[in-house]
Design a protein around this motif. Structure first.
Motif, PDB file in Angstrom:
ATOM      1  N   UNK A 161       0.814  -1.213   0.000  1.00 18.53           N
ATOM      2  CA  UNK A 161       0.000   0.000   0.000  1.00 18.53           C
ATOM      3  C   UNK A 161       0.851   1.269   0.000  1.00 18.53           C
ATOM      4  N   UNK A 162       1.995   1.229   0.662  1.00 17.30           N
ATOM      5  CA  UNK A 162       2.871   2.401   0.671  1.00 17.30           C
ATOM      6  C   UNK A 162       3.316   2.754  -0.745  1.00 17.30           C
ATOM      7  N   UNK A 163       3.690   1.718  -1.497  1.00 17.76           N
ATOM      8  CA  UNK A 163       4.095   1.936  -2.870  1.00 17.76           C
ATOM      9  C   UNK A 163       2.964   2.457  -3.731  1.00 17.76           C
ATOM     10  N   UNK A 164       1.738   1.967  -3.476  1.00 12.62           N
ATOM     11  CA  UNK A 164       0.586   2.464  -4.221  1.00 12.62           C
ATOM     12  C   UNK A 164       0.451   3.976  -4.035  1.00 12.62           C
ATOM     13  N   UNK A 165       0.571   4.419  -2.798  1.00 10.91           N
ATOM     14  CA  UNK A 165       0.479   5.852  -2.518  1.00 10.91           C
ATOM     15  C   UNK A 165       1.613   6.613  -3.184  1.00 10.91           C
ATOM     16  N   UNK A 169       3.484   5.992 -14.844  1.00 11.05           N
ATOM     17  CA  UNK A 169       2.191   5.367 -14.580  1.00 11.05           C
ATOM     18  C   UNK A 169       1.902   5.440 -13.086  1.00 11.05           C
ATOM     19  N   UNK A 170       0.638   5.317 -12.698  1.00 14.23           N
ATOM     20  CA  UNK A 170       0.275   5.563 -11.304  1.00 14.23           C
ATOM     21  C   UNK A 170       0.429   4.376 -10.370  1.00 14.23           C
ATOM     22  N   UNK A 171       1.040   3.302 -10.808  1.00 13.33           N
ATOM     23  CA  UNK A 171       1.204   2.147  -9.938  1.00 13.33           C
ATOM     24  C   UNK A 171       2.326   1.252 -10.417  1.00 13.33           C
ATOM     25  N   UNK A 172       2.784   0.390  -9.520  1.00 16.27           N
ATOM     26  CA  UNK A 172       3.832  -0.560  -9.868  1.00 16.27           C
ATOM     27  C   UNK A 172       3.646  -1.813  -9.033  1.00 16.27           C
ATOM     28  N   UNK A 173       3.714  -2.963  -9.693  1.00 15.57           N
ATOM     29  CA  UNK A 173       3.546  -4.241  -9.001  1.00 15.57           C
ATOM     30  C   UNK A 173       4.795  -5.096  -9.032  1.00 15.57           C
ATOM     31  N   UNK A 174       5.784  -4.711  -9.827  1.00 11.97           N
ATOM     32  CA  UNK A 174       7.010  -5.500  -9.922  1.00 11.97           C
ATOM     33  C   UNK A 174       7.971  -4.895 -10.910  1.00 11.97           C
ATOM     34  N   UNK A 175       9.091  -5.566 -11.102  1.00 16.55           N
ATOM     35  CA  UNK A 175      10.174  -5.007 -11.915  1.00 16.55           C
ATOM     36  C   UNK A 175       9.860  -4.944 -13.407  1.00 16.55           C
ATOM     37  N   UNK A 176       8.881  -5.703 -13.864  1.00 10.78           N
ATOM     38  CA  UNK A 176       8.638  -5.792 -15.306  1.00 10.78           C
ATOM     39  C   UNK A 176       7.292  -5.187 -15.707  1.00 10.78           C
ATOM     40  N   UNK A 177       6.790  -4.225 -14.932  1.00 11.33           N
ATOM     41  CA  UNK A 177       5.459  -3.684 -15.218  1.00 11.33           C
ATOM     42  C   UNK A 177       5.486  -2.414 -16.061  1.00 11.33           C
ATOM     43  N   UNK A 178       6.653  -1.996 -16.512  1.00 12.13           N
ATOM     44  CA  UNK A 178       6.749  -0.856 -17.420  1.00 12.13           C
ATOM     45  C   UNK A 178       6.907   0.496 -16.764  1.00 12.13           C
ATOM     46  N   UNK A 179       6.932   0.553 -15.453  1.00  5.29           N
ATOM     47  CA  UNK A 179       7.087   1.837 -14.779  1.00  5.29           C
ATOM     48  C   UNK A 179       8.447   2.463 -15.109  1.00  5.29           C
ATOM     49  N   UNK A 206      -1.535  11.226   7.230  1.00  2.00           N
ATOM     50  CA  UNK A 206      -1.094  11.637   5.902  1.00  2.00           C
ATOM     51  C   UNK A 206      -2.265  11.492   4.941  1.00  2.00           C
ATOM     52  N   UNK A 207      -2.641  12.583   4.291  1.00  2.00           N
ATOM     53  CA  UNK A 207      -3.688  12.567   3.275  1.00  2.00           C
ATOM     54  C   UNK A 207      -3.051  12.744   1.899  1.00  2.00           C
ATOM     55  N   UNK A 208      -3.819  12.429   0.851  1.00  2.52           N
ATOM     56  CA  UNK A 208      -3.258  12.588  -0.490  1.00  2.52           C
ATOM     57  C   UNK A 208      -2.934  14.046  -0.812  1.00  2.52           C
ATOM     58  N   UNK A 209      -3.760  15.020  -0.458  1.00  3.74           N
ATOM     59  CA  UNK A 209      -3.349  16.410  -0.693  1.00  3.74           C
ATOM     60  C   UNK A 209      -2.062  16.784   0.036  1.00  3.74           C
ATOM     61  N   UNK A 210      -1.879  16.289   1.267  1.00  3.91           N
ATOM     62  CA  UNK A 210      -0.631  16.546   1.988  1.00  3.91           C
ATOM     63  C   UNK A 210       0.560  15.941   1.256  1.00  3.91           C
ATOM     64  N   UNK A 211       0.378  14.716   0.762  1.00  4.34           N
ATOM     65  CA  UNK A 211       1.463  14.030   0.056  1.00  4.34           C
ATOM     66  C   UNK A 211       1.746  14.716  -1.273  1.00  4.34           C
TER      67      UNK A 211
END
Length: 228
Positions: free
Chosen positions: A80-84, A97-107, A210-215
């Motif tokens: 979840x930390x990485x998602x944020x 891109x707005x997310x990453x799940x592993x080394x080969x996901x294109x981020x 921590x909120x998304x606007x704060x981040x």
């Protein structure tokens, strides 16, 4: 030359076995696995930094998560930390891109490098002072390699304090008394601007600490300082 030096550092980091407690823990977690990931092959090694070799922004966290980066092999992915983090970096223009799940996901990161003060997942997410110090040379080498990175964002008090130690030890003028960690705190240290941010841990995000606007405000400020 930077790419070559980063590749050499990655090889050294991923082969590190300096801390017996961390080696035992990261490998045990990789063997036993969480039920949700029982069919996956865990990374189970120290996690190297990741991002743009021409980065002007360094992002420093605490350590890989046991079932996050210790599983995926990429810092701040798989939890979840990485998602944020990657959602916010995408909104600020630092991530493709707005997310990453592993080394080969294109981020792909733009002008940013993500790393940590400690490269192995620690039990209870709490490295010892000795483990922190044995990992310190890797972070120092990244600071040297990214000579154009004048902005450093510390995710959490642990990373913030470690960066202050490093800067002081390297002869930089660090204010005394030492700056107190807080969300949005900025400290000018030599050619660097150190920015403190609350860590996007579930404890902080679920409670509203921590909120998304704060981040987002952290990355907007980082972009103002780094993107021409």
């Amino acid at each position: 030359m930077t790419r070559s030096a980063l590749a050499a550092l990655e090889r050294e980091v991923t082969a590190c076995r300096k801390c017996p407690r961390l080696v035992e823990w990261r490998e045990r977690v990789a063997r036993e696995r969480r039920a949700a990931f029982r069919d996956e092959t865990y990374w189970g090694r120290p996690v190297p930094g990741f991002g743009d070799p021409a980065a002007r922004l360094l992002i420093v966290g605490l350590a890989p998560a046991a079932h996050g980066a210790n599983r995926t092999g990429r810092m701040f992915t798989g939890d979840r930390s990485g998602d944020w983090l990657y959602r916010a970096l995408h909104r600020a223009g630092f991530a493709s891109q707005p997310g990453s799940t592993g080394c080969d996901d294109g981020l792909v990161l733009r002008a940013a490098w993500v790393t940590a003060a400690v490269r192995c997942a620690p039990p209870a997410n709490k490295p010892t002072a000795g483990e922190r110090d044995r990992c310190r040379p890797y972070l120092e080498r990244e600071l040297d390699l990214f000579a154009d990175a004048r902005v450093v964002v510390a995710l959490g008090g642990f990373a913030f304090a470690q960066l202050l130690r490093i800067f002081r030890h390297r002869g930089e003028t660090v204010p005394r008394p030492a700056p107190r960690f807080g969300h949005g705190v900025e400290v000018g240290i030599g050619r660097h601007v150190l920015i403190g941010s609350y860590h996007p841990s579930q404890q902080n995000t679920f409670t509203g600490t921590l909120t998304e606007p704060m981040f987002d405000a952290i990355w907007t400020r980082a972009a103002e300082l780094t993107i021409p």
